[in-house]
Write a protein that holds these residues in place. Sequence first.
Motif, PDB file in Angstrom:
ATOM      1  N   ILE A  56       5.564  -7.651  -3.268  1.00 12.99           N
ATOM      2  CA  ILE A  56       4.267  -6.838  -3.096  1.00 12.99           C
ATOM      3  C   ILE A  56       4.170  -6.576  -4.676  1.00 12.99           C
ATOM      4  N   ASP A  60      -0.591  -3.165  -6.119  1.00 12.75           N
ATOM      5  CA  ASP A  60      -0.807  -3.069  -4.755  1.00 12.75           C
ATOM      6  C   ASP A  60      -0.124  -1.826  -3.886  1.00 12.75           C
ATOM      7  N   GLU A  63      -1.589   0.971  -4.752  1.00  8.52           N
ATOM      8  CA  GLU A  63      -2.947   1.642  -3.901  1.00  8.52           C
ATOM      9  C   GLU A  63      -2.456   2.168  -2.583  1.00  8.52           C
ATOM     10  N   GLN A  64      -1.544   1.384  -2.097  1.00 11.76           N
ATOM     11  CA  GLN A  64      -1.061   1.633  -0.855  1.00 11.76           C
ATOM     12  C   GLN A  64      -0.655   3.253  -0.533  1.00 11.76           C
TER      13      GLN A  64
END
Length: 97
Positions: A56, A60, A63-64
């Motif tokens: 990942i 990202d 953001e999660q």
Amino acid sequence: SFSWDPYIAEFNLSNPDVSKVDLKFLFNLSDDALPVIDKHKNKLRGYYYPDFRTQIYSLDELEQRKIKFFEKQGRYTWLSWNLEDSKINRYFEEQKE
């Protein structure tokens, strides 16, 4: 209570060689570290968050973590208010402007 996590994140992300930063550790710090990680997000561009299932991108993962934080905040009532969460909310609100 006092949280060392923002200071730990700042220290780690101040390293000029981000490839030496343990991203798995960094992203397991508490939500208190999110503004610091966000502040240094340009350094994380192109790096992977180590995950045994898949790779990942670290941005990202950031953001999660932010999405989870705001979802959790949405379930809180005024009785759940605390200063640290308020500072994190204010930081991200200022980033939108």
